[in-house]
Design an enzyme around this catalytic site. Structure first.
Site, PDB file in Angstrom:
ATOM      1  N   GLY A  64       0.861  -1.176   0.000  1.00  0.00           N
ATOM      2  CA  GLY A  64       0.000   0.000   0.000  1.00  0.00           C
ATOM      3  C   GLY A  64       0.898   1.228   0.000  1.00  0.00           C
ATOM      4  O   GLY A  64       2.098   1.142  -0.292  1.00  0.00           O
TER       5      GLY A  64
ATOM      6  N   ALA B 143       2.174   2.832   2.428  1.00  0.00           N
ATOM      7  CA  ALA B 143       3.279   2.760   3.391  1.00  0.00           C
ATOM      8  C   ALA B 143       4.425   1.912   2.850  1.00  0.00           C
ATOM      9  O   ALA B 143       5.592   2.332   2.866  1.00  0.00           O
ATOM     10  CB  ALA B 143       2.769   2.196   4.722  1.00  0.00           C
TER      11      ALA B 143
ATOM     12  N   GLY C 274     -11.068  10.713   0.219  1.00  0.00           N
ATOM     13  CA  GLY C 274     -11.112  12.128   0.594  1.00  0.00           C
ATOM     14  C   GLY C 274      -9.896  12.908   0.147  1.00  0.00           C
ATOM     15  O   GLY C 274      -9.999  14.027  -0.342  1.00  0.00           O
ATOM     16  N   GLY C 275      -8.715  12.343   0.295  1.00  0.00           N
ATOM     17  CA  GLY C 275      -7.508  13.039  -0.126  1.00  0.00           C
ATOM     18  C   GLY C 275      -6.442  13.044   0.951  1.00  0.00           C
ATOM     19  O   GLY C 275      -6.543  12.335   1.947  1.00  0.00           O
TER      20      GLY C 275
ATOM     21  N   ARG D 228     -14.118  12.462  13.554  1.00  0.00           N
ATOM     22  CA  ARG D 228     -14.898  11.265  13.209  1.00  0.00           C
ATOM     23  C   ARG D 228     -15.471  10.549  14.430  1.00  0.00           C
ATOM     24  O   ARG D 228     -16.585  10.034  14.381  1.00  0.00           O
ATOM     25  CB  ARG D 228     -14.026  10.286  12.424  1.00  0.00           C
ATOM     26  CG  ARG D 228     -13.808  10.745  11.017  1.00  0.00           C
ATOM     27  CD  ARG D 228     -12.958   9.767  10.250  1.00  0.00           C
ATOM     28  NE  ARG D 228     -12.669  10.330   8.942  1.00  0.00           N
ATOM     29  CZ  ARG D 228     -11.742   9.864   8.122  1.00  0.00           C
ATOM     30  NH1 ARG D 228     -11.029   8.826   8.473  1.00  0.00           N
ATOM     31  NH2 ARG D 228     -11.544  10.426   6.961  1.00  0.00           N
TER      32      ARG D 228
HETATM   33  C1  LIG Z   1     -12.670   3.556   2.289  1.00  0.00           C
HETATM   34  C2  LIG Z   1     -11.434   4.238   2.823  1.00  0.00           C
HETATM   35  C3  LIG Z   1     -11.244   5.596   2.604  1.00  0.00           C
HETATM   36  C4  LIG Z   1     -10.113   6.241   3.092  1.00  0.00           C
HETATM   37  N1  LIG Z   1      -9.924   7.568   2.822  1.00  0.00           N
HETATM   38  C5  LIG Z   1      -8.776   8.185   3.220  1.00  0.00           C
HETATM   39  C6  LIG Z   1      -8.498   9.531   2.867  1.00  0.00           C
HETATM   40  O1  LIG Z   1      -9.268  10.183   2.188  1.00  0.00           O
HETATM   41  N2  LIG Z   1      -7.335  10.088   3.294  1.00  0.00           N
HETATM   42  C7  LIG Z   1      -6.433   9.384   4.043  1.00  0.00           C
HETATM   43  O2  LIG Z   1      -5.385   9.934   4.406  1.00  0.00           O
HETATM   44  N3  LIG Z   1      -6.667   8.099   4.393  1.00  0.00           N
HETATM   45  C8  LIG Z   1      -7.807   7.492   3.990  1.00  0.00           C
HETATM   46  N4  LIG Z   1      -8.040   6.180   4.335  1.00  0.00           N
HETATM   47  C9  LIG Z   1      -7.027   5.498   5.121  1.00  0.00           C
HETATM   48  C10 LIG Z   1      -5.875   5.079   4.216  1.00  0.00           C
HETATM   49  O3  LIG Z   1      -6.387   4.472   3.046  1.00  0.00           O
HETATM   50  C11 LIG Z   1      -4.989   4.101   4.954  1.00  0.00           C
HETATM   51  O4  LIG Z   1      -4.580   4.648   6.195  1.00  0.00           O
HETATM   52  C12 LIG Z   1      -3.740   3.795   4.143  1.00  0.00           C
HETATM   53  O5  LIG Z   1      -4.051   3.527   2.790  1.00  0.00           O
HETATM   54  C13 LIG Z   1      -3.038   2.610   4.751  1.00  0.00           C
HETATM   55  O6  LIG Z   1      -1.963   2.289   3.902  1.00  0.00           O
HETATM   56  P1  LIG Z   1      -1.078   1.039   4.230  1.00  0.00           P
HETATM   57  O7  LIG Z   1      -0.010   0.995   3.205  1.00  0.00           O
HETATM   58  O8  LIG Z   1      -0.689   1.076   5.668  1.00  0.00           O
HETATM   59  O9  LIG Z   1      -2.081  -0.230   4.092  1.00  0.00           O
HETATM   60  P2  LIG Z   1      -2.814  -0.837   2.817  1.00  0.00           P
HETATM   61  O10 LIG Z   1      -2.999   0.161   1.742  1.00  0.00           O
HETATM   62  O11 LIG Z   1      -4.035  -1.548   3.314  1.00  0.00           O
HETATM   63  O12 LIG Z   1      -1.776  -1.924   2.282  1.00  0.00           O
HETATM   64  C14 LIG Z   1      -1.516  -3.093   3.021  1.00  0.00           C
HETATM   65  C15 LIG Z   1      -0.676  -4.010   2.161  1.00  0.00           C
HETATM   66  O13 LIG Z   1      -0.217  -5.095   2.950  1.00  0.00           O
HETATM   67  C16 LIG Z   1      -0.423  -6.304   2.237  1.00  0.00           C
HETATM   68  N5  LIG Z   1      -0.482  -7.373   3.235  1.00  0.00           N
HETATM   69  C17 LIG Z   1      -1.304  -7.507   4.308  1.00  0.00           C
HETATM   70  N6  LIG Z   1      -0.975  -8.600   5.012  1.00  0.00           N
HETATM   71  C18 LIG Z   1       0.088  -9.166   4.367  1.00  0.00           C
HETATM   72  C19 LIG Z   1       0.898 -10.308   4.608  1.00  0.00           C
HETATM   73  N7  LIG Z   1       0.716 -11.100   5.675  1.00  0.00           N
HETATM   74  N8  LIG Z   1       1.891 -10.589   3.731  1.00  0.00           N
HETATM   75  C20 LIG Z   1       2.119  -9.795   2.643  1.00  0.00           C
HETATM   76  N9  LIG Z   1       1.400  -8.688   2.385  1.00  0.00           N
HETATM   77  C21 LIG Z   1       0.397  -8.384   3.238  1.00  0.00           C
HETATM   78  C22 LIG Z   1      -1.690  -6.067   1.440  1.00  0.00           C
HETATM   79  O14 LIG Z   1      -1.794  -6.981   0.357  1.00  0.00           O
HETATM   80  C23 LIG Z   1      -1.412  -4.636   0.977  1.00  0.00           C
HETATM   81  O15 LIG Z   1      -0.538  -4.647  -0.134  1.00  0.00           O
HETATM   82  C24 LIG Z   1      -9.166   5.515   3.849  1.00  0.00           C
HETATM   83  C25 LIG Z   1      -9.357   4.150   4.078  1.00  0.00           C
HETATM   84  C26 LIG Z   1     -10.468   3.508   3.565  1.00  0.00           C
HETATM   85  C27 LIG Z   1     -10.628   2.026   3.810  1.00  0.00           C
END
Ligand SMILES: Cc1cc2nc3c(=O)[nH]c(=O)nc-3n(C[C@H](O)[C@H](O)[C@H](O)COP(=O)(O)OP(=O)(O)OC[C@H]3O[C@@H](n4cnc5c(N)ncnc54)[C@H](O)[C@@H]3O)c2cc1C
Length: 286
Positions: free
Chosen positions: A17, A19, A51-52, A278
């Site tokens: 994702g 991160a 949202g952004g 929220r």
């Molecule tokens: C509907 C929705 C709307 C949102 N709107 C906003 C917004 O407008 N603004 C904002 O700032 N934030 C928003 N957020 C929050 C934001 O999307 C998240 O905080 C952010 O995308 C998290 O990113 P991440 O990389 O941590 O996780 P994710 O994007 O969830 O990525 C996780 C990754 O880990 C992988 N993974 C998981 N477990 C394993 C494993 N065991 N082995 C290998 N890979 C694994 C998955 O396949 C994926 O690739 C929103 C969230 C949602 C659900």
């Protein structure tokens, strides 16, 4: 379990994702194996973000104001140092994404269009494609990672952290199309997203089950702040089980009001009304 020696000098980043992708790219030119449970660009909360991105960019704004809004929204529970560091990093990270080619929405005179969202006292939300910001961020970062020579993408699910006799993490075990493999690494970064998908009604993808937290806990890490789960107050009730489409908060930012089935204002008399944090909106609805 087969052992893959090729990656021994590498950092493994688990999760693709925002991160994981950003970590892998910003570690370049250090070699990184990016392990992702689904092919690049799929099954992330990132792609669903609508949202952004909040960043203190406007002429009336400053990172200190953004940090102050964050502290106020956190009801005294936020870590001030973290709030300040994140707010200060925001404008630079928006610049970084622009540099990678992300086409944020602009006003007719060419400036970045800044939206207003809950708990922010300034317009500071940058968007791409209207409510498709997350998808645009993911596309941009996935494209950059796919063409970054120091990043190797492996599709597989991390199942355990490997440790030496003293408990130091030395790599991880992953289920890939080759079966369970051991991937030695000099460091492992867990970027597996949140755990909102564990709830029956959720706006999160089903894969958001806190798998990184579980891996870390099983390896002896002490988890903190796991009680802080943010719920979107508004979703579209298209079913009773599983992920629900978000009714984006940007709607309230642009003037939408919340009414109950009798047409009464839900947020009447509550500080901040529709733009309250929220947790306040969610409690008012409940
Ligand atoms: C509907 C929705 C709307 C949102 N709107 C906003 C917004 O407008 N603004 C904002 O700032 N934030 C928003 N957020 C929050 C934001 O999307 C998240 O905080 C952010 O995308 C998290 O990113 P991440 O990389 O941590 O996780 P994710 O994007 O969830 O990525 C996780 C990754 O880990 C992988 N993974 C998981 N477990 C394993 C494993 N065991 N082995 C290998 N890979 C694994 C998955 O396949 C994926 O690739 C929103 C969230 C949602 C659900």
């Amino acid at each position: 379990m087969r052992s893959d020696r090729v990656v021994q000098d590498r950092t493994i980043v688990v999760g693709a994702g925002v991160a994981g992708l950003a970590t892998a790219l910003r570690l370049a030119p250090l070699p990184v194996t990016l392990l992702t449970a689904a092919p690049l660009g799929e099954e992330t909360a990132t792609a669903w973000a609508q949202g952004g991105i909040a960043a203190a960019i406007g002429p009336d704004d400053a990172p200190a104001l953004h940090a102050a809004d964050t502290m106020a929204a956190g009801a005294g529970l936020s870590d001030e140092g973290v709030a300040r560091r994140v707010a200060e990093a925001g404008p630079g990270l928006v610049d970084w994404l622009l540099g990678l080619g992300l086409a944020f929405d602009r006003t007719p005179d060419g400036a970045l269009a800044l939206g207003l969202e809950a708990a922010h006292t300034r317009r500071r939300i940058v968007k791409a494609g209207g409510d498709a910001t997350g998808a645009a961020v993911l596309r941009t970062l996935a494209r950059a990672a796919a063409s970054c020579p120091s990043v190797t993408v492996v599709v597989g699910r991390a199942t355990a952290l490997l440790q030496d006799g003293e408990g130091r993490v030395t790599g991880l075990a992953a289920r890939t199309e080759r079966g369970i493999v051991a991937l030695p690494a000099r460091a492992v970064v867990l970027a597996t997203g949140g755990l909102g998908g564990l709830y029956r009604s959720t706006t999160n993808p089903a894969g958001a089950v806190g798998s990184g937290l579980a891996l870390a806990a099983r390896a002896g890490a002490i988890l903190r702040d796991v009680e802080f789960v943010q719920f979107h107050p508004t979703a579209i009730a298209v079913r009773t089980d599983g992920p629900l489409p978000l009714a984006t908060e940007a709607l309230r930012g642009e003037g939408a009001i919340l009414v109950d089935s009798g047409g009464n204002r839900v947020m009447a008399g509550i500080a901040g009304a529709e733009l309250a944090p929220r947790d306040v909106v969610a409690r008012a609805i409940a």
